[in-house]
Write a protein that holds these residues in place. Structure first.
Motif, PDB file in Angstrom:
ATOM      1  N   GLY A  95      19.277 -15.673  16.033  1.00 41.22           N
ATOM      2  CA  GLY A  95      17.920 -15.165  15.189  1.00 41.22           C
ATOM      3  C   GLY A  95      17.693 -15.874  14.019  1.00 41.22           C
ATOM      4  N   SER A  96      16.643 -15.602  13.401  1.00 40.09           N
ATOM      5  CA  SER A  96      16.316 -16.402  12.256  1.00 40.09           C
ATOM      6  C   SER A  96      16.678 -15.572  10.924  1.00 40.09           C
ATOM      7  N   ALA A  97      17.272 -16.192   9.791  1.00 42.73           N
ATOM      8  CA  ALA A  97      17.459 -15.372   8.768  1.00 42.73           C
ATOM      9  C   ALA A  97      16.235 -15.693   7.609  1.00 42.73           C
ATOM     10  N   ALA A  98      15.382 -16.843   8.158  1.00 45.96           N
ATOM     11  CA  ALA A  98      14.476 -17.475   7.186  1.00 45.96           C
ATOM     12  C   ALA A  98      13.241 -16.555   7.324  1.00 45.96           C
ATOM     13  N   PRO A  99      12.804 -15.894   6.041  1.00 45.02           N
ATOM     14  CA  PRO A  99      11.596 -15.066   6.124  1.00 45.02           C
ATOM     15  C   PRO A  99      10.493 -15.819   6.720  1.00 45.02           C
ATOM     16  N   GLY A 100       9.596 -15.220   7.655  1.00 46.21           N
ATOM     17  CA  GLY A 100       8.456 -15.681   8.181  1.00 46.21           C
ATOM     18  C   GLY A 100       8.719 -16.605   9.041  1.00 46.21           C
ATOM     19  N   VAL A 101       9.780 -17.068   9.671  1.00 45.76           N
ATOM     20  CA  VAL A 101      10.080 -17.838  10.713  1.00 45.76           C
ATOM     21  C   VAL A 101      10.642 -16.967  11.806  1.00 45.76           C
ATOM     22  N   VAL A 102      10.113 -17.187  13.027  1.00 49.49           N
ATOM     23  CA  VAL A 102      10.757 -16.414  14.329  1.00 49.49           C
ATOM     24  C   VAL A 102      11.128 -17.376  15.330  1.00 49.49           C
ATOM     25  N   ILE A 103      11.982 -17.127  16.452  1.00 52.64           N
ATOM     26  CA  ILE A 103      12.519 -17.693  17.274  1.00 52.64           C
ATOM     27  C   ILE A 103      11.738 -17.278  18.648  1.00 52.64           C
ATOM     28  N   GLY A 104      11.035 -18.070  19.448  1.00 55.71           N
ATOM     29  CA  GLY A 104      10.364 -17.687  20.520  1.00 55.71           C
ATOM     30  C   GLY A 104      11.413 -18.331  21.766  1.00 55.71           C
ATOM     31  N   ARG A 105      10.916 -17.993  23.029  1.00 61.48           N
ATOM     32  CA  ARG A 105      11.370 -18.461  24.275  1.00 61.48           C
ATOM     33  C   ARG A 105      11.796 -19.974  24.405  1.00 61.48           C
ATOM     34  N   ASN A 106      12.900 -20.378  24.699  1.00 58.57           N
ATOM     35  CA  ASN A 106      13.136 -21.692  24.843  1.00 58.57           C
ATOM     36  C   ASN A 106      13.534 -22.440  23.495  1.00 58.57           C
ATOM     37  N   GLY A 107      13.777 -21.592  22.581  1.00 56.73           N
ATOM     38  CA  GLY A 107      14.058 -22.084  21.317  1.00 56.73           C
ATOM     39  C   GLY A 107      12.778 -22.569  20.485  1.00 56.73           C
ATOM     40  N   GLN A 108      11.653 -22.150  20.815  1.00 58.71           N
ATOM     41  CA  GLN A 108      10.538 -22.569  20.202  1.00 58.71           C
ATOM     42  C   GLN A 108      10.205 -21.904  18.735  1.00 58.71           C
ATOM     43  N   LEU A 109      10.155 -22.404  17.873  1.00 60.51           N
ATOM     44  CA  LEU A 109       9.981 -21.720  16.338  1.00 60.51           C
ATOM     45  C   LEU A 109       8.408 -21.429  16.032  1.00 60.51           C
ATOM     46  N   TYR A 110       8.186 -20.215  15.470  1.00 64.30           N
ATOM     47  CA  TYR A 110       6.747 -19.968  15.155  1.00 64.30           C
ATOM     48  C   TYR A 110       6.716 -19.415  13.978  1.00 64.30           C
ATOM     49  N   GLU A 111       5.667 -19.405  12.942  1.00 65.55           N
ATOM     50  CA  GLU A 111       5.471 -18.738  11.889  1.00 65.55           C
ATOM     51  C   GLU A 111       4.996 -17.276  12.239  1.00 65.55           C
ATOM     52  N   GLN A 112       5.601 -16.187  11.546  1.00 66.02           N
ATOM     53  CA  GLN A 112       5.214 -14.934  11.901  1.00 66.02           C
ATOM     54  C   GLN A 112       3.689 -14.589  11.484  1.00 66.02           C
TER      55      GLN A 112
END
Length: 428
Positions: free
Chosen positions: A127-144
């Motif tokens: 998981g991500s403990a950074a506000p506004g950052v989420v982890i997608g499939r294959n480790g892809q990072l996205y802004e919420q």
């Protein structure tokens, strides 16, 4: 008590007279000291933190460069606001709360503590403990923010807003051309919309992400009807996505990579009538490691051991520089997606001087405006300058090319369109 003292004195006296017993006492004292070393160490560390925090608090306002800092400061952590020193604030507890937050963040161990906690959440739970950052499939990072906007798309649009927006863009184009300047409008892509197949499974629209309604069709139609010169970044990404060996959005970044930005800049130079910077051509190759905007979300995760070895790209000049009488001047207004576009502009046949007016969303959801100048050929952020109305008007007066950008997530709602229109009207 007196008898015990007398006994110790007697033993000490005897020990001082006997080498063997003296050595035993010394050994005992050494063992006692060694046993208490952890206590002394902890006490010293606590004392150091206390004094370091006091020092940082004392120099923060007037001499911030004197602060004791961590070797790896945290990314994306807003500077704490000064504590309000008023009677009402003190009674309400606002002063005490601000002081405690400031002291905590000023501590040299604060960054490593945050990174350790974030690494634990990432490694054990994915998981991500950074506000506004989420982890997608294959480790892809996205802004919420971009996921929320994409998942809220329903195909509806405000025709009145759309008409006013396209009319303003046409006015901007006409006014720019009347002043002898070339104008291009750029729509930049959203990673959530263009790489929706790897959104996190927790996204509200994850199950239907690849069949979401097309948002941009009415915007494209309005631009076409108003004869606005524009580059369609989302359509460009969609067309190039199956052709490119490396994804145009890096795994740990929120923005398109250098190839994505260069493709957009190439189309900008092709769209310009008699382009003063020439028509961009470029080479590309795999980059050894993700840097800059290719890892902006990875940096925001603030991990102890971030992995930046995923595939991304580096671009270079194709061909020789042009025969330019002078460096053209490019005025660019938009958001963070312009960074890679403007970096690619430095590889054009006639690299321009770039004045980049940067609109950035802050933690409290307001817009902060910055102004950066890049010398011809400088692919870095450049020098930060004043972001005043007078400075914008001066940049506009000297510009040969005006580039205006909006991301598809906020198209027709951003401030840069109005700011540019007002500046052009002031120049009449």
């Amino acid at each position: 008590m007196d008898k015990r003292i007398e006994k110790h004195e007697a033993e000490f006296g005897a020990a001082s007279q006997s080498p063997v017993r003296a050595e035993g006492v010394i050994a005992f004292l050494k063992s006692l000291t060694l046993a208490r070393l952890p206590i002394f160490g902890c006490a010293g560390f606590i004392a150091f933190l206390f004094l370091a925090n006091l020092w940082n608090f004392a120099v923060e306002r007037d001499w911030p460069k004197l602060r004791i800092r961590s070797a790896s400061p945290l990314a994306g952590v807003a500077k704490p606001k000064p504590a309000p020193w008023t009677f009402d604030a003190f009674l309400s507890g606002e002063t005490q709360k601000a002081v405690s937050i400031n002291l905590g963040r000023m501590s040299p161990v604060f960054p490593i503590s945050v990174r350790a906690k974030n690494q634990l959440v990432f490694s054990l739970f994915g998981g991500s403990a950074a506000p506004g950052v989420v982890i997608g499939r294959n480790g892809q990072l996205y802004e919420q923010f971009y996921i929320d906007e994409f998942c809220a798309r329903d195909g509806a649009f405000d025709s009145a807003r759309l008409g006013a927006w396209s009319s303003t863009l046409r006015d901007i184009q006409d006014m720019a051309q009347a002043h002898g300047k070339s104008f291009v409008y750029l729509i930049s892509p959203s990673k959530a919309a263009r790489y929706a197949e790897v959104l996190p499974r927790s996204a509200p629209c994850a199950a239907r992400a690849t069949v979401m309604p097309e948002k941009l069709a009415p915007y494209r139609a309005a631009l076409d009807e108003s004869y606005v010169r524009y580059v369609d970044g989302p359509a460009l990404i969609a067309a190039e996505k199956p052709k490119q060996p490396i994804a145009l959005f890096p795994r740990g970044g929120s923005h398109w990579n250098s190839v994505g930005g260069a493709l957009a800049m190439r189309d900008v130079t092709r769209a310009l009538p008699a382009s003063p910077v020439g028509v961009l051509d470029f080479t590309s190759a795999p980059a050894p490691e993700a840097v800059g905007t290719d890892r902006d979300l990875l940096d925001l995760l603030n991990l102890l051991w971030p992995d930046a070895s995923y595939p991304t790209t580096a671009i270079g000049r194709a061909g020789e520089k042009g025969d330019c009488a002078r460096a053209p001047r490019l005025l660019a207004l938009g958001g963070s997606f312009l960074h890679q576009v403007l970096a690619a502009a430095t590889l054009a046949p006639c690299p321009p001087q770039i004045d980049y007016w940067f609109y950035m969303r802050t933690e409290d959801n307001t817009i902060e405006l910055g102004h950066y100048r890049r010398a011809p050929g400088d692919a870095s952020n450049g020098e930060r300058l004043a972001a005043t109305i007078e400075e914008l008007d001066e940049n506009l007066a000297g510009a040969d090319v005006v580039l205006l950008e909006e991301n598809e997530a906020g198209i027709a709602t951003t401030k840069q369109v109005g700011h540019l229109a007002e500046a052009l009207r002031r120049s009449h």
